[in-house]
Scaffold this active site. Structure first.
Site, PDB file in Angstrom:
ATOM      1  N   ASN A 255       0.812  -1.209   0.000  1.00  0.00           N
ATOM      2  CA  ASN A 255       0.000   0.000   0.000  1.00  0.00           C
ATOM      3  C   ASN A 255       0.847   1.261   0.000  1.00  0.00           C
ATOM      4  O   ASN A 255       1.981   1.246   0.504  1.00  0.00           O
ATOM      5  CB  ASN A 255      -0.912   0.010   1.241  1.00  0.00           C
TER       6      ASN A 255
ATOM      7  N   CYS B 201      -5.328  -6.103  -4.507  1.00  0.00           N
ATOM      8  CA  CYS B 201      -5.944  -5.759  -3.215  1.00  0.00           C
ATOM      9  C   CYS B 201      -6.928  -6.858  -2.863  1.00  0.00           C
ATOM     10  O   CYS B 201      -7.475  -7.524  -3.750  1.00  0.00           O
ATOM     11  CB  CYS B 201      -6.653  -4.409  -3.327  1.00  0.00           C
TER      12      CYS B 201
ATOM     13  N   TYR C 184     -13.474   1.328   2.944  1.00  0.00           N
ATOM     14  CA  TYR C 184     -12.626   2.519   2.973  1.00  0.00           C
ATOM     15  C   TYR C 184     -13.406   3.792   2.645  1.00  0.00           C
ATOM     16  O   TYR C 184     -12.942   4.888   2.943  1.00  0.00           O
ATOM     17  CB  TYR C 184     -11.457   2.366   1.997  1.00  0.00           C
TER      18      TYR C 184
END
Length: 421
Positions: free
Chosen positions: A144, A164, A244
């Site tokens: 990340n 991801c 997120y």
């Protein structure tokens, strides 16, 4: 087939090892090299990795080394899962932004920019060394912030695909709710890394029946609870946002929460200490249950699937990956890195066509893409003004006073990792 994992001393590596062992028919690894600069951790993780392979009858050889060049030489694919600065740097990313009333998180906002500045130069150096020793190797990036790191790799001409675990997590979740196998679930997954929405859930493939309305109608409360977002929001949107998105849709609420509880970094650091103690037990020959709380669920399955497809094996024909836009989303530049379903094969990833994207999501994607442009420029060229511009452009910051203060904080907390500071 030889695979190399850079960051192989991570406490999360046994999850990856377990996937390689279970899915050896999909990805027949003959040699797996774990590279890490921390010899003590590497020895513990490597020992457990060998015991997992032995228990599951995997014939492959596991090698550990702190010599990057030796580790990547001859590799068919190199997986990157490193954390520059370790959990101590993550702890800072998650705390100092809160002083300005901004979310503290390791992949978005000011903390995410700090991680990008520390990480991009290191990853590019690793990639150049891979290219020198084995220019045909694929680089699979799980480090990340994946979108920015993958763009840096692609922009430098490397054979790279970003990965991801958000999409595979949704796939597994929805399959369980629908009572079907994960292979039956195809996601209409669109966005940027850690800024994605499931706009459709199809049974059987890209042209299958969209059962997302049924999922939301019958299981909306369960899905909303997983995301820590209100059910009414999901009903109004008609899509499932990545968790997120809570940093955007409930920013102030998240900041209040983060100010009143231990950081995620401190929790993970404690888990890592306990995991390393477990790994030291010579009787342990499987991944411990505690590892499930470490994060990155289903990463091993996603990594095996992607590597198998890139290396000409039996991976799934369609996978959610991070790769160049190339006109897929017309409101973004061609060289933006997006996270969508793609056809994956030996030549790389080709995004599937995406239907018209609601301006509600397209606008945020365009804003964050502009931030990522500026963040990458700051990571590559350095300088206080470039850091300031990136912070000012981020939708979670966006105010001059905050950007000024956060710039000073970011540089102060990361000076040892910034060659230009």
């Amino acid at each position: 087939m030889k695979l190399t994992v850079v960051g192989g001393g991570s406490t999360y590596t046994p999850e990856l090892i377990d996937g390689f062992a279970r899915l050896r028919d999909t990805l027949p690894v003959e040699e797996l090299v774990l590279v890490d600069p921390a010899p003590e951790r590497l020895e513990l993780v490597g020992g457990l990795a060998r015991r997992i392979f032995a228990k599951q009858g995997h014939p492959g050889r596991i090698v550990t080394t702190f010599d990057l060049d030796a580790g990547v030489e001859g590799a068919d694919a190199v997986l990157l899962q490193l954390r520059v600065g370790g959990q101590a740097a993550r702890e800072q990313d998650e705390t100092w932004p809160l002083e300005c009333g901004c979310v503290g998180q390791e992949t978005t906002g000011a903390g995410g920019l700090a991680k990008a500045l520390r990480t991009v130069p290191v990853v590019l150096d690793i990639a150049e060394r891979v290219r020198r020793t084995n220019p045909d190797a694929w680089i699979i990036d799980f480090t990340n912030p994946v979108g920015i790191v993958t763009r840096a790799l692609l922009q430098a001409g490397h054979k790279a695909v970003g990965l991801c675990n958000v999409a595979i997590g949704f796939q597994r979740k929805f399959a369980g709710l629908l009572g079907v196998t994960p292979a039956d679930v195809h996601l209409d997954h669109v966005g940027l890394n850690h800024l994605t929405w499931e706009t459709g859930v199809r049974l059987g493939g890209p042209e299958g029946e969209n059962v997302l309305p049924r999922l939301l109608g019958e299981h909306g409360d369960d899905i909303a609870a997983d995301l820590s977002l209100p059910r009414v929001l999901l009903d109004r949107l008609g899509v499932v946002p990545s968790y997120y998105l809570r940093y955007f849709y409930a920013h102030d609420e998240v900041v209040r929460e983060l100010r009143t509880k231990p950081s995620r970094a401190s929790e993970v650091a404690e888990m890592e200490r306990n995991l390393l103690k477990m790994y030291a037990d010579p009787a342990l020959d499987e991944k411990p249950a505690l590892l499930a709380k470490r994060g990155g669920a289903y990463y091993s399955e996603a990594a095996v699937d992607l590597a198998a497809s890139l290396l000409g094996g039996g991976g799934s024909p369609y996978q959610v990956v991070n790769t160049y836009n190339k006109g897929t989303l017309p409101f973004l530049p061609d060289d933006a890195v997006i996270e969508v379903q793609a056809a994956v094969g030996a030549k790389g990833a080709t995004p599937l066509a995406v239907q018209d994207v609601d301006p509600l999501y397209a606008g945020l994607m365009a804003n964050v893409t502009a931030y990522e442009d500026l963040a990458l420029e700051a990571a590559l060229r350095g300088g206080r003004d470039r850091v300031f511009r990136a912070l000012l452009s981020h939708p979670l910051i966006g105010q001059y006073e905050y950007a000024e203060a956060l710039t000073d904080q970011l540089i102060a907390h990361n000076r040892e990792h910034l060659t230009w500071a």
